[in-house]
Structures are given as structure tokens and as C-alpha cells.
Scaffold this motif. Structure first.
Motif, PDB file in Angstrom:
ATOM      1  N   ASP A 122      11.492  -5.464  -3.340  1.00 51.56           N
ATOM      2  CA  ASP A 122      12.624  -6.014  -2.565  1.00 51.56           C
ATOM      3  C   ASP A 122      12.251  -6.889  -1.373  1.00 51.56           C
ATOM      4  O   ASP A 122      13.135  -7.322  -0.629  1.00 51.56           O
ATOM      5  CB  ASP A 122      13.512  -4.865  -2.058  1.00 51.56           C
ATOM      6  N   THR A 123      10.973  -7.109  -1.127  1.00 46.92           N
ATOM      7  CA  THR A 123      10.602  -7.961   0.007  1.00 46.92           C
ATOM      8  C   THR A 123       9.500  -8.933  -0.437  1.00 46.92           C
ATOM      9  O   THR A 123       9.034  -8.878  -1.571  1.00 46.92           O
ATOM     10  CB  THR A 123      10.086  -7.143   1.229  1.00 46.92           C
ATOM     11  N   ASP A 124       9.072  -9.777   0.483  1.00 47.53           N
ATOM     12  CA  ASP A 124       8.017 -10.756   0.165  1.00 47.53           C
ATOM     13  C   ASP A 124       6.621 -10.125   0.144  1.00 47.53           C
ATOM     14  O   ASP A 124       5.637 -10.789  -0.156  1.00 47.53           O
ATOM     15  CB  ASP A 124       7.995 -11.876   1.221  1.00 47.53           C
ATOM     16  N   THR A 125       6.536  -8.862   0.505  1.00 49.56           N
ATOM     17  CA  THR A 125       5.234  -8.203   0.596  1.00 49.56           C
ATOM     18  C   THR A 125       4.565  -8.141  -0.778  1.00 49.56           C
ATOM     19  O   THR A 125       5.211  -7.832  -1.774  1.00 49.56           O
ATOM     20  CB  THR A 125       5.414  -6.772   1.147  1.00 49.56           C
ATOM     21  N   THR A 126       3.279  -8.423  -0.809  1.00 44.33           N
ATOM     22  CA  THR A 126       2.550  -8.424  -2.080  1.00 44.33           C
ATOM     23  C   THR A 126       1.733  -7.141  -2.255  1.00 44.33           C
ATOM     24  O   THR A 126       1.455  -6.421  -1.289  1.00 44.33           O
ATOM     25  CB  THR A 126       1.566  -9.607  -2.142  1.00 44.33           C
ATOM     26  N   TYR A 127       1.338  -6.937  -3.498  1.00 50.36           N
ATOM     27  CA  TYR A 127       0.431  -5.830  -3.823  1.00 50.36           C
ATOM     28  C   TYR A 127      -0.819  -5.898  -2.937  1.00 50.36           C
ATOM     29  O   TYR A 127      -1.267  -4.895  -2.368  1.00 50.36           O
ATOM     30  CB  TYR A 127       0.043  -5.925  -5.303  1.00 50.36           C
ATOM     31  N   GLU A 128      -1.377  -7.100  -2.820  1.00 50.81           N
ATOM     32  CA  GLU A 128      -2.612  -7.267  -2.050  1.00 50.81           C
ATOM     33  C   GLU A 128      -2.424  -6.865  -0.589  1.00 50.81           C
ATOM     34  O   GLU A 128      -3.295  -6.243   0.011  1.00 50.81           O
ATOM     35  CB  GLU A 128      -3.098  -8.724  -2.118  1.00 50.81           C
ATOM     36  N   GLN A 129      -1.277  -7.224  -0.042  1.00 50.18           N
ATOM     37  CA  GLN A 129      -1.036  -6.864   1.370  1.00 50.18           C
ATOM     38  C   GLN A 129      -0.946  -5.350   1.546  1.00 50.18           C
ATOM     39  O   GLN A 129      -1.474  -4.804   2.514  1.00 50.18           O
ATOM     40  CB  GLN A 129       0.255  -7.534   1.863  1.00 50.18           C
ATOM     41  N   VAL A 130      -0.282  -4.682   0.594  1.00 51.19           N
ATOM     42  CA  VAL A 130      -0.181  -3.218   0.674  1.00 51.19           C
ATOM     43  C   VAL A 130      -1.571  -2.601   0.503  1.00 51.19           C
ATOM     44  O   VAL A 130      -1.967  -1.689   1.246  1.00 51.19           O
ATOM     45  CB  VAL A 130       0.802  -2.661  -0.388  1.00 51.19           C
ATOM     46  N   ALA A 131      -2.343  -3.137  -0.461  1.00 50.43           N
ATOM     47  CA  ALA A 131      -3.687  -2.603  -0.722  1.00 50.43           C
ATOM     48  C   ALA A 131      -4.593  -2.792   0.489  1.00 50.43           C
ATOM     49  O   ALA A 131      -5.359  -1.890   0.861  1.00 50.43           O
ATOM     50  CB  ALA A 131      -4.287  -3.278  -1.951  1.00 50.43           C
ATOM     51  N   GLN A 132      -4.498  -3.957   1.086  1.00 49.91           N
ATOM     52  CA  GLN A 132      -5.354  -4.248   2.238  1.00 49.91           C
ATOM     53  C   GLN A 132      -5.044  -3.330   3.416  1.00 49.91           C
ATOM     54  O   GLN A 132      -5.931  -2.837   4.095  1.00 49.91           O
ATOM     55  CB  GLN A 132      -5.135  -5.703   2.645  1.00 49.91           C
TER      56      GLN A 132
ATOM     57  N   ALA B  46      -1.160   1.216  -3.005  1.00 54.11           N
ATOM     58  CA  ALA B  46      -0.646  -0.019  -3.611  1.00 54.11           C
ATOM     59  C   ALA B  46      -0.350   0.198  -5.093  1.00 54.11           C
ATOM     60  O   ALA B  46       0.664  -0.266  -5.613  1.00 54.11           O
ATOM     61  CB  ALA B  46      -1.647  -1.153  -3.430  1.00 54.11           C
ATOM     62  N   ARG B  47      -1.215   0.922  -5.785  1.00 54.52           N
ATOM     63  CA  ARG B  47      -1.005   1.186  -7.205  1.00 54.52           C
ATOM     64  C   ARG B  47       0.250   2.037  -7.417  1.00 54.52           C
ATOM     65  O   ARG B  47       1.030   1.803  -8.333  1.00 54.52           O
ATOM     66  CB  ARG B  47      -2.234   1.878  -7.802  1.00 54.52           C
ATOM     67  N   GLY B  48       0.437   3.030  -6.559  1.00 55.87           N
ATOM     68  CA  GLY B  48       1.644   3.869  -6.637  1.00 55.87           C
ATOM     69  C   GLY B  48       2.899   3.041  -6.421  1.00 55.87           C
ATOM     70  O   GLY B  48       3.866   3.147  -7.181  1.00 55.87           O
ATOM     71  N   VAL B  49       2.883   2.205  -5.405  1.00 61.52           N
ATOM     72  CA  VAL B  49       4.050   1.363  -5.104  1.00 61.52           C
ATOM     73  C   VAL B  49       4.319   0.410  -6.260  1.00 61.52           C
ATOM     74  O   VAL B  49       5.464   0.193  -6.660  1.00 61.52           O
ATOM     75  CB  VAL B  49       3.848   0.586  -3.784  1.00 61.52           C
ATOM     76  N   MET B  50       3.243  -0.117  -6.833  1.00 62.64           N
ATOM     77  CA  MET B  50       3.391  -1.051  -7.959  1.00 62.64           C
ATOM     78  C   MET B  50       4.023  -0.353  -9.171  1.00 62.64           C
ATOM     79  O   MET B  50       4.871  -0.921  -9.853  1.00 62.64           O
ATOM     80  CB  MET B  50       2.014  -1.610  -8.329  1.00 62.64           C
ATOM     81  N   ALA B  51       3.613   0.893  -9.416  1.00 61.68           N
ATOM     82  CA  ALA B  51       4.194   1.649 -10.535  1.00 61.68           C
ATOM     83  C   ALA B  51       5.691   1.876 -10.310  1.00 61.68           C
ATOM     84  O   ALA B  51       6.481   1.900 -11.250  1.00 61.68           O
ATOM     85  CB  ALA B  51       3.474   2.983 -10.702  1.00 61.68           C
ATOM     86  N   LEU B  52       6.069   2.033  -9.053  1.00 65.75           N
ATOM     87  CA  LEU B  52       7.474   2.270  -8.697  1.00 65.75           C
ATOM     88  C   LEU B  52       8.289   0.978  -8.665  1.00 65.75           C
ATOM     89  O   LEU B  52       9.487   1.006  -8.387  1.00 65.75           O
ATOM     90  CB  LEU B  52       7.547   2.984  -7.340  1.00 65.75           C
TER      91      LEU B  52
END
Ligand code: NI
Length: 187
Positions: A74-84, A91-97
Motif C-alpha cells: 500500500d505504499t511506495d516502500t520497496t522490499y529492498e528498503q524493508v530488508a535494508q 522483508a520476506r515475511g512482509v513480501m509473503a503478506l
């Protein structure tokens, strides 16, 4: 008494602030302007309640994925930003969701549930908590068909992910019963 919570309050705070900034300006659908952080807070509250009464190996993972569960969808935030910022497992958990928007609706749910099942039980718990939180009074514009569809979807979530937490499983089961009796009548 010197017990401390299984999850870290400082980590909660850091993650919460990140989510609040990312979702800035968004509101909960069906409410009159209530901040989206309300939804994230209640999902995290449900997960933290489960973490209080049940043993999970990685409590912070569950709490953080709860706070961040919509941040990629729902936002502009990327997987990479969460992982970093929070590490690969979060990040993997959020991506699965996160639903794959390229798929039609029923498939997107099945696909996400499959990816959640590949993660640890803490991530399953977030999905259970999300649906517990969302089984509230539906927006007035929802048709009876949409309500029924939504609660039937909850049955699938319960069946596929309920094993992660007896506590959340029972909470979701009760929410489903309540929703059906209150919002899926013959109106
Ligand atoms: Ni959600």
C-alpha cells in the motif's frame, strides 16, 4: 517480578514509526478518516497478545511483520528498503503478506497464502491477526455477496494458517461466527 516481554519494545517503536511515516495520510476504508496506523496497531496488538500467551521462536519477527504487513502493498516502500532497515527475514515475511496485483483476486489470495506457509509461524500469525482485525462491521456499501465472500475467505485463512497459534485460531473462529450472524443475514 522482573519478567520482560518476549518482543522488544524499542524494536516495536522503531518499526512503528517507520510504518507510520510510510502510511502517512492514509485512512482505514469504511471509517470517516481514521488513520491507517489504527489498523496496523490493532494487528500488532493481536500478534503481541498471542506472543504473550504462546511460545514463538522469533517474537520480534511476528511483531515487526504485523506493523509492516501492508507497507509494500500500500505504499511506495520497496522490499529492498524493508530488508535494508529491518533485515531479510522481516522483508520476506512482509513480501509473503503482500498480494501479487498481477493475479486475479481469488488466485492472489491463494498465492499469498502459499507464500505465507513457506515462512515461519510468526508470519502466519500476522495473517490470522489481520483477518481478525478486519472482521468488523463492513462498510455500508458492501453487498451481501461481498460480505459472504469475505467471510468465506476467512474460513480458508483459518484452515490454512490456524495451526500457527491456538490462541489466534480461536479468536478468528469466534470472529467468523460473529460476522456471519451479524452481517451475512438475509438482508
Ligand atoms: Ni491488513
Amino acid at each position: 517480578m522482573s519478567q520482560s516481554p518476549s518482543w522488544c519494545p524499542q524494536t516495536f517503536l522503531d518499526t512503528y514509526l517507520f510504518a507510520a511515516e510510510a502510511h502517512r495520510g492514509q485512512t482505514v476504508p469504511g471509517t470517516q478518516g481514521l488513520s491507517y496506523i489504527l489498523h496496523l496497531s490493532t494487528v500488532a496488538m493481536e500478534v503481541c497478545a498471542a506472543l504473550t500467551v504462546e511460545d514463538f521462536e522469533r517474537p520480534n519477527l511476528g511483531m515487526q511483520c504485523a506493523l509492516l504487513h501492508d507497507v509494500i502493498e500500500d505504499t511506495d516502500t520497496t522490499y529492498e528498503q524493508v530488508a535494508q532497515r529491518f533485515g531479510d527475514d522481516v522483508a520476506r515475511g512482509v513480501m509473503a503478506l503482500t498480494k501479487d496485483e498481477g493475479l486475479p483476486k481469488p488466485e492472489a489470495m491463494a498465492d499469498s497464502l502459499q507464500r505465507i506457509r513457506d515462512c515461519s509461524p510468526e508470519v502466519w500469525a500476522v495473517k490470522l491477526a489481520d483477518r481478525i482485525t478486519n472482521l468488523q462491521k463492513p462498510p455500508a456499501k458492501w453487498s451481501p455477496e461481498k460480505r459472504t465472500y469475505y467471510v468465506n475467505e476467512a474460513d480458508i485463512i483459518l484452515a490454512q494458517l490456524g495451526d500457527a497459534s491456538a490462541y489466534l485460531r480461536e479468536r478468528l473462529r469466534l470472529k467468523i461466527v460473529e460476522y456471519r450472524s451479524q452481517h451475512c443475514g438475509s438482508d
